[in-house]
Design a protein around this motif. Structure first.
Motif, mmCIF file in Angstrom:
data_model
loop_
_atom_site.group_PDB
_atom_site.id
_atom_site.type_symbol
_atom_site.label_atom_id
_atom_site.label_comp_id
_atom_site.label_asym_id
_atom_site.label_seq_id
_atom_site.Cartn_x
_atom_site.Cartn_y
_atom_site.Cartn_z
ATOM 1 N N THR A 122 0.791 -1.229 0.000
ATOM 2 C CA THR A 122 0.000 0.000 0.000
ATOM 3 C C THR A 122 0.827 1.285 0.000
ATOM 4 O O THR A 122 0.480 2.250 -0.650
ATOM 5 C CB THR A 122 -0.993 0.011 1.189
ATOM 6 N N HIS B 132 -1.827 -2.920 -12.190
ATOM 7 C CA HIS B 132 -3.020 -2.059 -12.142
ATOM 8 C C HIS B 132 -2.655 -0.629 -11.811
ATOM 9 O O HIS B 132 -1.487 -0.329 -11.549
ATOM 10 C CB HIS B 132 -4.072 -2.626 -11.182
ATOM 11 N N ASP C 138 0.514 2.549 -5.647
ATOM 12 C CA ASP C 138 1.572 1.736 -5.020
ATOM 13 C C ASP C 138 2.116 0.665 -5.964
ATOM 14 O O ASP C 138 3.029 -0.080 -5.596
ATOM 15 C CB ASP C 138 1.082 1.108 -3.701
ATOM 16 N N HIS C 139 1.584 0.604 -7.214
ATOM 17 C CA HIS C 139 2.063 -0.384 -8.182
ATOM 18 C C HIS C 139 2.612 0.224 -9.468
ATOM 19 O O HIS C 139 3.175 -0.495 -10.286
ATOM 20 C CB HIS C 139 0.936 -1.364 -8.538
ATOM 21 N N ASP D 186 -2.665 -7.261 -6.582
ATOM 22 C CA ASP D 186 -3.663 -7.071 -5.523
ATOM 23 C C ASP D 186 -4.923 -7.822 -5.921
ATOM 24 O O ASP D 186 -5.405 -7.667 -7.040
ATOM 25 C CB ASP D 186 -4.012 -5.577 -5.377
ATOM 26 N N HIS E 48 3.195 -7.582 -0.235
ATOM 27 C CA HIS E 48 2.179 -6.537 -0.043
ATOM 28 C C HIS E 48 1.683 -6.508 1.408
ATOM 29 O O HIS E 48 0.521 -6.210 1.678
ATOM 30 C CB HIS E 48 1.007 -6.752 -1.018
HETATM 31 ZN ZN ZN Z 1 -1.434 -2.413 -3.701
#
Ligand code: ZN
Ligand code: ZN
Length: 249
Positions: free
Chosen positions: A11, A59, A63-64, A159, A216
């Motif tokens: 996150t 996605h 955070d990605h 995620d 994660h």
């Molecule tokens: Zn994430």
């Protein structure tokens, strides 16, 4: 194949751990998987980004993907720009990244990257690695990725909740890199957006994963607790993704 952890913080990044990012390598092939904040610098620690063969983004959540902008600038704003790096992501990622850049026709990002839009289900061959994106169960359109080379397989869940059909698509894998954003027993609405560590262990057991690597996990949770919870349901030793470590598959 090798999977190197560039960042595994869930996150948001911590002082010592970038958010989600991995490097998958096989022979001379290198694939950067997710580009969470802090990960471009971690990538520079292990390789010259000019030698990357592809970038895959799961996605649009920041955070990605935010260090994709760092990579774009590094490729583009130099005396001799690098062009045509393969980028595999879904339409949602591409639209949001281009929207942030206010990219119209003939924008530099279309030269930096050779964009392959995927909604999952097809296969891509990048050097010696086959990549199969799989649609996951998350609050934004999300792709997990199956990497295969020389009969060995890695699956990265990105995620996801436990729903949808993705578990049936994974198959038995040598290494399951599974998100474990939560601890304890899932309860209430909304828990389907992410997995608990116990759910990660259950899923690894159900699909027949040989090894389970938890990732994660947010900085405010105790990693060892997540590992123990996953081991109770997986029934075997579980590892947690630590930045700077490499897993041979
Ligand atoms: Zn994430
Ligand atoms: Zn997300």
């Amino acid at each position: 194949m090798q999977l190197s952890v560039l960042g595994s913080s869930g996150t948001y990044p911590s002082q010592t751990n970038p958010a989600s990012s991995y490097l998958i390598t096989h022979g001379s092939t290198s694939i950067w998987c997710d580009a969470g904040p802090g990960s471009f610098q971690a990538l520079l620690d292990v390789m010259n980004p000019d030698d990357l063969d592809a970038v895959v983004i799961s996605h649009r959540h920041p955070d990605h993907c935010t260090d994709l902008f760092a990579a774009f600038h590094a490729l583009t704003y130099r005396p001799r720009p690098i062009e045509g790096l393969t980028l595999i992501a879904n339409r949602s990622v591409i639209d949001h990244v281009k929207g942030f850049l206010d990219a119209g026709h003939d924008h530099a990002i279309d030269r930096a990257f050779d964009i392959h839009v995927s909604e999952g289900g097809e296969r891509h061959r990048v050097g010696g690695i086959e990549i199969e994106p799989v649609e996951m169960d998350h609050s934004a359109p999300t792709l997990g990725f199956r990497f295969a080379a020389d009969g060995r397989t890695i699956f990265y869940t990105a995620d996801t909740g436990p729903g949808g059909s993705w578990q049936a698509s994974v198959g038995a894998v040598d290494l399951l890199v599974c998100e474990a954003t939560m601890q304890g027993t899932p309860s209430g609405e909304g828990s389907g957006l992410h997995l608990t560590a116990a759910q990660a262990g259950e899923i690894a057991s159900r699909i027949g994963a040989t090894r389970l690597l938890l990732t994660h996990i947010p900085p405010h949770l105790e990693t060892l607790m997540s590992v123990r919870e996953a081991e109770t349901t997986f029934g075997r030793t579980v590892m947690a993704a630590v930045p700077g470590t490499t897993h041979e598959v």
